[in-house]
Design a protein around this motif. Structure first.
Motif, PDB file in Angstrom:
ATOM      1  N   UNK A 131       0.858  -1.180   0.000  1.00 30.43           N
ATOM      2  CA  UNK A 131       0.000   0.000   0.000  1.00 30.43           C
ATOM      3  C   UNK A 131       0.906   1.246   0.000  1.00 30.43           C
ATOM      4  N   UNK A 132       0.693   2.151  -0.962  1.00 27.42           N
ATOM      5  CA  UNK A 132       1.659   3.236  -1.195  1.00 27.42           C
ATOM      6  C   UNK A 132       1.159   4.621  -0.815  1.00 27.42           C
ATOM      7  N   UNK A 133      -0.151   4.871  -0.819  1.00 30.01           N
ATOM      8  CA  UNK A 133      -0.658   6.204  -0.482  1.00 30.01           C
ATOM      9  C   UNK A 133      -2.094   6.087   0.005  1.00 30.01           C
ATOM     10  N   UNK A 134      -2.538   7.076   0.784  1.00 29.46           N
ATOM     11  CA  UNK A 134      -3.876   7.005   1.380  1.00 29.46           C
ATOM     12  C   UNK A 134      -4.391   8.402   1.682  1.00 29.46           C
ATOM     13  N   UNK A 135      -5.723   8.566   1.582  1.00 27.49           N
ATOM     14  CA  UNK A 135      -6.370   9.833   1.927  1.00 27.49           C
ATOM     15  C   UNK A 135      -7.764   9.574   2.502  1.00 27.49           C
ATOM     16  N   UNK A 136      -8.134  10.362   3.528  1.00 28.52           N
ATOM     17  CA  UNK A 136      -9.511  10.428   3.979  1.00 28.52           C
ATOM     18  C   UNK A 136     -10.307  11.271   2.991  1.00 28.52           C
ATOM     19  N   UNK A 137     -11.562  10.917   2.808  1.00 28.37           N
ATOM     20  CA  UNK A 137     -12.436  11.751   1.986  1.00 28.37           C
ATOM     21  C   UNK A 137     -12.693  13.056   2.737  1.00 28.37           C
ATOM     22  N   UNK A 138     -12.561  14.223   2.084  1.00 24.14           N
ATOM     23  CA  UNK A 138     -12.680  15.499   2.814  1.00 24.14           C
ATOM     24  C   UNK A 138     -14.091  15.812   3.302  1.00 24.14           C
TER      25      UNK A 138
ATOM     26  N   UNK B 175      -9.454   6.196   0.746  1.00 24.95           N
ATOM     27  CA  UNK B 175      -8.969   5.831  -0.581  1.00 24.95           C
ATOM     28  C   UNK B 175      -7.474   5.536  -0.488  1.00 24.95           C
ATOM     29  N   UNK B 176      -7.082   4.355  -0.974  1.00 24.98           N
ATOM     30  CA  UNK B 176      -5.680   3.941  -0.886  1.00 24.98           C
ATOM     31  C   UNK B 176      -5.188   3.484  -2.251  1.00 24.98           C
ATOM     32  N   UNK B 177      -3.980   3.941  -2.630  1.00 22.88           N
ATOM     33  CA  UNK B 177      -3.334   3.491  -3.854  1.00 22.88           C
ATOM     34  C   UNK B 177      -2.313   2.419  -3.535  1.00 22.88           C
ATOM     35  N   UNK B 178      -2.167   1.433  -4.420  1.00 24.49           N
ATOM     36  CA  UNK B 178      -1.281   0.315  -4.113  1.00 24.49           C
ATOM     37  C   UNK B 178      -0.397  -0.039  -5.296  1.00 24.49           C
ATOM     38  N   UNK B 179       0.477  -1.021  -5.068  1.00 24.76           N
ATOM     39  CA  UNK B 179       1.430  -1.460  -6.083  1.00 24.76           C
ATOM     40  C   UNK B 179       0.805  -2.386  -7.113  1.00 24.76           C
ATOM     41  N   UNK B 180      -0.505  -2.680  -6.970  1.00 27.23           N
ATOM     42  CA  UNK B 180      -1.215  -3.521  -7.914  1.00 27.23           C
ATOM     43  C   UNK B 180      -1.993  -2.684  -8.935  1.00 27.23           C
TER      44      UNK B 180
END
Length: 484
Positions: free
Chosen positions: A262-269, A276-281
């Protein structure tokens, strides 16, 4: 012959000293260093004094050896290079100044640095300058520049970028601090993640101190985000998990296991129940914060390395490992994702390390997006919210390529006056400020104090404090000078 007599004389003194030590019951033996004799055996000129040459070589050898041992001592006691540099550059009236002020070094975690102290000049804050203003009447114009990190500008530094020194230092972390952020709309809560899997939450208000140490990840912390009320932190890691932490108790309340890193993440404002999380897949996954269940997924062309929401929560801007920026539409009620636009930042395929959204800029007359790639490209886009986040490049800056994942950040409040300013770390251990509207001499200031490459930077809400972190685990909080 004269040189041989000198060597003989010094050797006899060494033997005499050794005999005295033995007579006093000392167990240590004085072993003559071969390098010491090599210094003495070097040939001298015909008109030189053999006694003088031999003694001079001996003193020079001992001086070099003493300096090395002193640096080694400073390195071993945990205080580091900065403290050693401040020690050797201390003023002659050191003792009198010491009694009048408090001394703060990297060995004193969280200690205040008095800005009005006579010792404040020991912590070097070097101001640079830049070229004269480049006035553009048309907001649609775009330009680019290619410079090195140490590009020497020519005009005086803007008063808004004047720093009085180090506010406080946190150095209890034993690994590289890779990502750091201040709390949402907060001026005193600071958190940072390290490559050993730890998350540290601290306060920079008086007195600065560490509040919580969050341990649970087994590998590098790649990103984290605060909830809107700063009660929770969601973090991602190379250990393939997403963890949710409750700050009041300092415990992990939820672990979401994934297949890829798992490479990045954000709460919805707007709806904090969405993560929401971005990953290596090559995916962005939307999780339900309360249950940890997956709501929706969207697949991209490469690994999603960084991301950010717009202020409405209807758009996600993300960057991948090939240097592409995506605009993604998101339904704030259902969490449904759909790709809208794609933009490539440059010709080279380099990972995007920073994607940061800002709701307004004078230069663009509306919302803007900042991106930074590992090859040293900084790009500044205007965002058309009415066209699903369509990006228009306004200006760009090409710095030296990076080996590490170095991040950049807007300087929003300062940018409301003139220009478009950003701050970024560098691998020469300095923190640089750039004005993207100055193509030839973009660097307007730099801060010196780190010993290792600076990889993370973060402003607090009031922008009176700037935090920077390096690969050695040191976090420095810089205090900006008050301006009218």
């Amino acid at each position: 012959m004269a040189e041989e007599e000198t060597i003989e004389r010094i050797s006899s003194k060494t033997k005499t000293k050794k005999e005295e030590n033995n007579n006093n019951g000392s167990e240590k033996e004085n072993v003559v260093d071969p390098e010491f004799f090599s210094c003495l055996l070097q040939p001298a000129t015909a008109d030189s004094d053999a006694d003088y040459i031999g003694i001079r070589r001996l003193l020079l050898f001992r001086k070099a050896e003493s300096g090395f041992r002193r640096r080694l001592d400073w390195r071993c006691n945990g205080k580091g290079y900065v403290a050693y540099r401040n020690y050797i550059h201390r003023p002659r009236n050191w003792e009198s100044l010491r009694s009048q002020s408090l001394q703060s070094t990297p060995g004193n975690s969280g200690r205040w640095l008095q800005s009005s102290s006579p010792l404040s000049h020991l912590f070097e804050v070097e101001s640079l300058s830049s070229s004269r203003d480049l006035r553009t009447s048309n907001h649609r114009s775009s330009f680019s520049s290619s410079i090195s990190d140490s590009d020497q500008p020519r005009r005086r530094v803007d008063p808004a970028y004047s720093f009085v020194g180090m506010h406080c230092i946190f150095d209890q972390c034993k690994a590289a601090v890779t990502v750091m952020k201040f709390g949402h709309m907060s001026s005193d809560i600071l958190a940072y993640g390290a490559s050993d899997g730890t998350l540290t939450v601290c306060t920079v208000s008086e007195p600065p101190s560490v509040l919580k140490q969050l341990s649970g990840h087994s590998k590098d912390v790649t990103d984290f985000d605060f909830s809107s009320n700063n009660q929770y932190i969601a973090s991602t890691s190379m250990d393939k998990t997403v963890r949710v932490w409750e700050l009041s108790r300092g415990v992990c309340i939820r672990v979401i296991y994934g297949v890829p890193s798992q490479l990045c993440i954000r709460f919805h404002p707007v709806n904090n129940n969405f993560l929401s999380a971005g990953n290596a897949n090559k995916e962005i996954t939307v999780f339900n914060f309360s249950t940890g269940r997956i709501i929706n997924k969207l697949v991209f062309d490469s690994e999603v390395t960084s991301m950010d929401h717009d202020h409405t929560g209807q758009l996600i801007f993300c960057g991948d490992s090939q240097g592409c920026i995506y605009s993604v539409s998101m339904d704030s009620r259902s969490g449904t994702l759909s790709r809208a636009h794609r933009h490539r930042t440059g010709k080279r395929k380099s990972p995007v390390t920073t994607v940061q959204y800002r709701s307004f800029s004078l230069l663009a007359g509306g919302p803007v997006l900042l991106t930074c790639t590992q090859d040293g490209s900084l790009s500044f886009f205007s965002v058309a919210l009415e066209i699903q986040g369509y990006l228009t490049l306004r200006c760009s800056l090409k710095l030296a390529p990076r080996v590490h994942c170095i991040r950049a950040s807007f300087c929003p409040l300062l940018s409301l006056e003139k220009g478009e300013y950003i701050v970024a770390g560098s691998e020469d251990s300095n923190v640089y400020f750039y004005d993207l509207t100055k193509p030839k001499h973009a660097c307007v200031n730099k801060l010196q104090g780190h010993r290792f490459p600076v990889v993370g930077v973060a402003w607090n809400h009031g922008e009176n404090f700037l935090a920077s972190s390096d690969l050695y685990g040191v976090v420095i909080v810089w205090k900006r000078a008050k301006t009218t």
